[in-house]
Design a protein around this motif. Sequence first.
Motif, PDB file in Angstrom:
ATOM      1  N   UNK A   1       0.982  -1.152   0.028  1.00 51.05           N
ATOM      2  CA  UNK A   1       0.063   0.060   0.065  1.00 51.05           C
ATOM      3  C   UNK A   1       0.680   1.266   0.128  1.00 51.05           C
ATOM      4  N   UNK A   2       2.022   1.056   0.360  1.00 54.06           N
ATOM      5  CA  UNK A   2       3.118   2.287   0.428  1.00 54.06           C
ATOM      6  C   UNK A   2       3.173   3.032  -0.940  1.00 54.06           C
ATOM      7  N   UNK A   3       3.295   2.269  -2.023  1.00 53.66           N
ATOM      8  CA  UNK A   3       3.568   2.677  -3.382  1.00 53.66           C
ATOM      9  C   UNK A   3       2.143   3.045  -3.879  1.00 53.66           C
ATOM     10  N   UNK A   4       1.089   2.770  -3.313  1.00 51.59           N
ATOM     11  CA  UNK A   4      -0.191   3.176  -4.262  1.00 51.59           C
ATOM     12  C   UNK A   4      -0.469   4.583  -3.656  1.00 51.59           C
ATOM     13  N   UNK A   5      -0.968   5.354  -4.711  1.00 54.27           N
ATOM     14  CA  UNK A   5      -1.624   6.923  -4.599  1.00 54.27           C
ATOM     15  C   UNK A   5      -3.014   6.782  -4.256  1.00 54.27           C
ATOM     16  N   UNK A   6      -3.442   7.418  -3.045  1.00 52.83           N
ATOM     17  CA  UNK A   6      -4.686   7.219  -2.422  1.00 52.83           C
ATOM     18  C   UNK A   6      -5.812   7.798  -3.231  1.00 52.83           C
ATOM     19  N   UNK A   7      -6.846   7.092  -3.720  1.00 52.12           N
ATOM     20  CA  UNK A   7      -8.208   7.847  -4.444  1.00 52.12           C
ATOM     21  C   UNK A   7      -9.149   7.603  -3.936  1.00 52.12           C
TER      22      UNK A   7
ATOM     23  N   UNK B   1       2.512   3.751   4.338  1.00 54.58           N
ATOM     24  CA  UNK B   1       1.553   2.518   4.612  1.00 54.58           C
ATOM     25  C   UNK B   1       0.191   3.161   4.897  1.00 54.58           C
ATOM     26  N   UNK B   2      -1.147   2.529   4.440  1.00 53.32           N
ATOM     27  CA  UNK B   2      -2.285   3.035   4.516  1.00 53.32           C
ATOM     28  C   UNK B   2      -2.740   2.326   5.980  1.00 53.32           C
ATOM     29  N   UNK B   3      -3.155   3.113   6.789  1.00 55.86           N
ATOM     30  CA  UNK B   3      -3.325   2.813   8.569  1.00 55.86           C
ATOM     31  C   UNK B   3      -4.498   1.473   8.514  1.00 55.86           C
ATOM     32  N   UNK B   4      -5.283   2.074   7.886  1.00 54.53           N
ATOM     33  CA  UNK B   4      -6.648   0.727   7.883  1.00 54.53           C
ATOM     34  C   UNK B   4      -5.922  -0.723   7.147  1.00 54.53           C
ATOM     35  N   UNK B   5      -4.778  -0.496   6.211  1.00 53.59           N
ATOM     36  CA  UNK B   5      -4.404  -1.786   5.690  1.00 53.59           C
ATOM     37  C   UNK B   5      -3.321  -2.349   6.925  1.00 53.59           C
TER      38      UNK B   5
END
Length: 193
Positions: free
Chosen positions: A151-157, A172-176
């Motif tokens: 999730x670190x490499x993903x841009x949040x949408x 890193x996404x916190x929910x992930x």
Amino acid sequence: MEAGKVIRWMEIFNDKVQANKDYLSELDTPIGDGDHGGNMSRGMAAVMEALEDKVPQTDVDVLKLVAMQLLSKVGGASGPLYGSAFMGLAKGAQAEVGLAQSLKDGLESIQKRGKAEVGEKTMVDVWAPVVDLVAESKLTVQGIDAAVEATKAIQATKGRASYVGERSVGHIDPGAYSSGLLFKAMIEAGVYE
């Protein structure tokens, strides 16, 4: 799923949430409200209290109790999303469809509530690969960690993180991350064998 194992799963998840409370909020600070750790900590403390008060007899009752506590006690988006996840798990447990399908029902409930798809930097990015790994009897702690790390490499949408756009990349996404804790606890409790 046996009720005792599901309760043990929640106990281990609670321990992990409490131990990682500050880190979860740290993860949430640059891309969210900074309250994910506090929210999850409060929610899981309420779950543990309710489990002591009621001691549910079936796996379905445990999962429904968890869902209701998280829905009513956790603020932000994570309460409704985790609450929906556990309602989906309860539905699967009630239908006795097995762990992989129950988790899939949980994932679908998250997606219905949050309208999120894989690749949007949310808890779905951990739930979806975990569902697949469980279905293939290949779930490991390493697999969970890899999904969280990805999730670190993903841009949040989706969600609050989408407001910071490109700056969400590298976090890193916190929910992930909290979902990763949930699935590691599932392995440790022997729910997934």
